[in-house]
Design a protein around this motif. Structure first.
Motif, PDB file in Angstrom:
ATOM      1  N   ARG A 123      -3.035   7.800  -4.184  1.00  0.00           N
ATOM      2  CA  ARG A 123      -4.121   7.848  -3.192  1.00  0.00           C
ATOM      3  C   ARG A 123      -3.623   7.795  -1.754  1.00  0.00           C
ATOM      4  NH1 ARG A 123      -7.622   3.080  -3.685  1.00  0.00           N
ATOM      5  NH2 ARG A 123      -8.907   4.239  -2.219  1.00  0.00           N
ATOM      6  N   THR A 124      -2.356   7.444  -1.543  1.00  0.00           N
ATOM      7  CA  THR A 124      -1.838   7.269  -0.183  1.00  0.00           C
ATOM      8  C   THR A 124      -0.865   8.376   0.197  1.00  0.00           C
ATOM      9  OG1 THR A 124      -0.024   5.862  -0.951  1.00  0.00           O
ATOM     10  CG2 THR A 124      -2.087   4.770  -0.347  1.00  0.00           C
ATOM     11  N   ASP A 150     -11.293  -1.236  -0.768  1.00  0.00           N
ATOM     12  CA  ASP A 150     -10.246  -0.884   0.191  1.00  0.00           C
ATOM     13  C   ASP A 150     -10.496  -1.474   1.570  1.00  0.00           C
ATOM     14  OD1 ASP A 150      -8.879   0.745  -1.698  1.00  0.00           O
ATOM     15  OD2 ASP A 150     -10.310   2.356  -1.326  1.00  0.00           O
ATOM     16  N   ILE A 161      -5.578   7.255   3.077  1.00  0.00           N
ATOM     17  CA  ILE A 161      -5.996   6.704   1.781  1.00  0.00           C
ATOM     18  C   ILE A 161      -7.178   7.530   1.295  1.00  0.00           C
ATOM     19  CG2 ILE A 161      -6.852   4.687   0.534  1.00  0.00           C
ATOM     20  CD1 ILE A 161      -5.591   2.910   2.628  1.00  0.00           C
ATOM     21  N   VAL A 184       0.829  -1.205   0.000  1.00  0.00           N
ATOM     22  CA  VAL A 184       0.000   0.000   0.000  1.00  0.00           C
ATOM     23  C   VAL A 184       0.863   1.254   0.000  1.00  0.00           C
ATOM     24  CG1 VAL A 184      -1.800   1.256   1.254  1.00  0.00           C
ATOM     25  CG2 VAL A 184      -1.827  -1.241   1.209  1.00  0.00           C
ATOM     26  N   TYR A 186      -3.519   1.710  -5.363  1.00  0.00           N
ATOM     27  CA  TYR A 186      -3.301   2.795  -4.398  1.00  0.00           C
ATOM     28  C   TYR A 186      -2.445   3.932  -4.950  1.00  0.00           C
ATOM     29  CZ  TYR A 186      -5.242  -0.491  -1.063  1.00  0.00           C
ATOM     30  OH  TYR A 186      -6.093  -1.345  -0.408  1.00  0.00           O
TER      31      TYR A 186
END
Length: 260
Positions: free
Chosen positions: A83-84, A107, A100, A63, A80
């Motif tokens: 997005r992280t 998810d 996130i 992730v 991911y």
């Protein structure tokens, strides 16, 4: 000089004292929100030794990773990308919290936080739960010669609890249809109450335990018992006659004005 076995015991004790702490219970995240959850550890001022790795427990997908004092996203799962985010300001304080963005149904699941620095190595596992607040229920009323159907339609996740109650609190729940969750992570639900009476007072209750959401709507249907169908027809006939007469009068006045 300390004996070798004593030195070895001290090293083991120090390793055991290094722990990674994550939220103990499931973390509920709303659909489309940014999930943010902590992963605490014993800090070391020398960040050059710090290694952080977040991954999914179910399939080992990466992730987010951090080492050599910067994010390392070459092995990050495509699910991911962009997005992280780690809160770099908190790393020196011993917090590898992760965010996130745009959280969705895919998810949801278990996440493993692994941290290593000059003081030791540890892991912590937590679970993220997906929930979607239900939309405003859409009301429709269907009239038939034999009965009246009151129906609500809505979307939510997970499948909500539905209850229809009469004015005295009695359970009137008798019909509902639920479709499976779509790719967008929503259940489509249609619930109705059918009454053989032309007048009633019912309460519709919708509960989403995961999102801690509850909604109630009251539906009251009544009619004037003193008005029969014959009276209604007579009243409607008189109203139509008056409208026709007034319209004709206006047209006659308009034509007279044009002639002048």
């Amino acid at each position: 000089m300390l004996p070798c076995f004593l030195l070895f015991w001290i090293v083991l004790r120090c390793a055991d004292s290094f722990s990674v702490r994550v939220p103990p219970g499931p973390v509920v995240v709303a659909r489309g929100a940014t999930a943010s959850f902590s992963c605490e550890f014993e800090p070391d001022l020398n960040l050059s030794n710090l290694v952080i790795n977040w991954q999914r427990v179910e399939d080992d997908r990466v992730v987010h990773s951090f080492y050599y004092e910067k994010d390392q996203l070459d092995r990050q799962s495509s699910d991911y990308v962009n997005r992280t985010q780690l809160n770099h300001d908190e790393l020196a304080k011993g917090n590898a919290s992760l965010s996130i963005a745009n959280f969705g149904l895919k998810d949801a699941g278990k996440y493993l936080c692994t941290v290593s620095n000059g003081k030791g190595t540890g892991k912590g596992e937590l679970q993220l739960v997906y929930a979607a607040f239900f939309s405003e229920p859409r009301l429709s009323i269907h009239l038939k010669s034999s009965d009246v159907t009151v129906q609500y339609e809505m979307e939510s996740y997970p499948r909500p609890e539905i209850l229809w109650q009469g004015s005295g609190g009695q359970n009137l729940t008798n019909h509902q249809e639920v479709s499976s969750a779509s790719d967008g992570g929503l259940y489509y639900l249609k619930s109705s109450y059918v009454s053989q009476k032309s007048a009633f007072n019912v309460t519709f209750t919708l509960i989403n335990p995961a999102a801690h959401q509850e909604l109630q709507r009251h539906v009251i249907l009544s009619y004037d018992e003193n008005m029969n169908s014959g009276t209604s027809v007579v009243a409607l006939s008189i109203l139509c006659t008056l409208l026709l007469c007034s319209t004709g009068l206006l047209l006659w006045l308009y034509c007279r004005a044009k002639q002048r």
